[in-house]
Motif scaffolding. Structure first.
Motif, PDB file in Angstrom:
ATOM      1  N   LEU A  17      38.581  38.416  38.656  1.00 52.52           N
ATOM      2  CA  LEU A  17      37.233  37.878  38.482  1.00 52.52           C
ATOM      3  C   LEU A  17      37.232  36.452  37.940  1.00 52.52           C
ATOM      4  O   LEU A  17      36.247  35.733  38.093  1.00 52.52           O
ATOM      5  CB  LEU A  17      36.416  38.788  37.566  1.00 52.52           C
ATOM      6  N   THR A  18      38.332  36.034  37.315  1.00 52.62           N
ATOM      7  CA  THR A  18      38.410  34.672  36.797  1.00 52.62           C
ATOM      8  C   THR A  18      38.815  33.673  37.882  1.00 52.62           C
ATOM      9  O   THR A  18      38.210  32.613  38.008  1.00 52.62           O
ATOM     10  CB  THR A  18      39.422  34.590  35.638  1.00 52.62           C
ATOM     11  N   PHE A  19      39.817  34.011  38.684  1.00 49.76           N
ATOM     12  CA  PHE A  19      40.384  33.036  39.601  1.00 49.76           C
ATOM     13  C   PHE A  19      39.892  33.155  41.043  1.00 49.76           C
ATOM     14  O   PHE A  19      39.712  32.146  41.717  1.00 49.76           O
ATOM     15  CB  PHE A  19      41.913  33.124  39.594  1.00 49.76           C
ATOM     16  N   LEU A  20      39.686  34.350  41.551  1.00 45.93           N
ATOM     17  CA  LEU A  20      39.361  34.509  42.968  1.00 45.93           C
ATOM     18  C   LEU A  20      38.048  33.846  43.388  1.00 45.93           C
ATOM     19  O   LEU A  20      38.020  33.171  44.426  1.00 45.93           O
ATOM     20  CB  LEU A  20      39.383  35.992  43.356  1.00 45.93           C
ATOM     21  N   PRO A  21      36.949  33.982  42.635  1.00 51.94           N
ATOM     22  CA  PRO A  21      35.712  33.322  43.091  1.00 51.94           C
ATOM     23  C   PRO A  21      35.847  31.799  43.200  1.00 51.94           C
ATOM     24  O   PRO A  21      35.271  31.192  44.105  1.00 51.94           O
ATOM     25  CB  PRO A  21      34.687  33.687  42.011  1.00 51.94           C
ATOM     26  N   LEU A  22      36.623  31.210  42.330  1.00 60.92           N
ATOM     27  CA  LEU A  22      36.801  29.757  42.388  1.00 60.92           C
ATOM     28  C   LEU A  22      37.561  29.334  43.641  1.00 60.92           C
ATOM     29  O   LEU A  22      37.231  28.324  44.265  1.00 60.92           O
ATOM     30  CB  LEU A  22      37.533  29.289  41.138  1.00 60.92           C
ATOM     31  N   ILE A  38      36.141  40.101  46.911  1.00 59.01           N
ATOM     32  CA  ILE A  38      36.505  40.408  45.527  1.00 59.01           C
ATOM     33  C   ILE A  38      36.667  41.913  45.343  1.00 59.01           C
ATOM     34  O   ILE A  38      37.635  42.372  44.721  1.00 59.01           O
ATOM     35  CB  ILE A  38      35.466  39.830  44.555  1.00 59.01           C
ATOM     36  N   ILE A  39      35.749  42.692  45.900  1.00 65.17           N
ATOM     37  CA  ILE A  39      35.842  44.151  45.782  1.00 65.17           C
ATOM     38  C   ILE A  39      37.092  44.669  46.489  1.00 65.17           C
ATOM     39  O   ILE A  39      37.810  45.527  45.961  1.00 65.17           O
ATOM     40  CB  ILE A  39      34.562  44.815  46.329  1.00 65.17           C
ATOM     41  N   ALA A  40      37.387  44.143  47.669  1.00 63.97           N
ATOM     42  CA  ALA A  40      38.573  44.578  48.406  1.00 63.97           C
ATOM     43  C   ALA A  40      39.854  44.234  47.647  1.00 63.97           C
ATOM     44  O   ALA A  40      40.770  45.063  47.556  1.00 63.97           O
ATOM     45  CB  ALA A  40      38.589  43.937  49.795  1.00 63.97           C
ATOM     46  N   ILE A  74      45.236  34.461  26.591  1.00 61.14           N
ATOM     47  CA  ILE A  74      46.233  33.660  27.326  1.00 61.14           C
ATOM     48  C   ILE A  74      45.700  33.276  28.703  1.00 61.14           C
ATOM     49  O   ILE A  74      45.825  32.125  29.138  1.00 61.14           O
ATOM     50  CB  ILE A  74      47.559  34.438  27.435  1.00 61.14           C
ATOM     51  N   ILE A  75      45.088  34.216  29.409  1.00 64.10           N
ATOM     52  CA  ILE A  75      44.560  33.927  30.747  1.00 64.10           C
ATOM     53  C   ILE A  75      43.417  32.922  30.677  1.00 64.10           C
ATOM     54  O   ILE A  75      43.316  32.026  31.516  1.00 64.10           O
ATOM     55  CB  ILE A  75      44.112  35.231  31.427  1.00 64.10           C
ATOM     56  N   THR A  76      42.566  33.038  29.663  1.00 57.42           N
ATOM     57  CA  THR A  76      41.459  32.091  29.507  1.00 57.42           C
ATOM     58  C   THR A  76      41.975  30.693  29.241  1.00 57.42           C
ATOM     59  O   THR A  76      41.494  29.712  29.839  1.00 57.42           O
ATOM     60  CB  THR A  76      40.533  32.538  28.365  1.00 57.42           C
TER      61      THR A  76
END
Length: 84
Positions: A17-22, A38-40, A74-76
């Motif tokens: 949810l953090t990286f894929l939409p961008l 995103i769901i897939a 860390i991811i943020t």
């Protein structure tokens, strides 16, 4: 949390949810197609995580939550460096 699998589920959802939409915005994909992608991807990642034997081991709730919170931080921080 009872298993490392739950920690991996939470971190996988957060990463997707953090990286894929961008990255999907770069391609100019519509909102609905982006949602389906995103769901897939989430279902695929969660399926793969559920098959990893190492993640089936038990963990205490305290260690699981601390690990999950540390991964979120860390991811943020990494996303701020990657996206700028």
């Amino acid at each position: 949390m009872k298993k490392w699998e739950n920690v991996a589920f939470g971190s996988s959802i957060f990463i997707v949810l953090t990286f894929l939409p961008l990255y999907l915005d770069i391609f100019g994909i519509s909102f609905w197609l982006k949602s389906v992608c995103i769901i897939a991807v989430l279902f695929g990642v969660l399926f793969i995580v559920s098959k990893i034997k190492f993640l089936q081991k038990q963990v205490t709730k305290k260690v699981g939550w601390l690990t999950l919170i540390a991964l979120f931080i860390i991811i943020t921080v990494l996303s701020e460096f990657i996206l700028k």
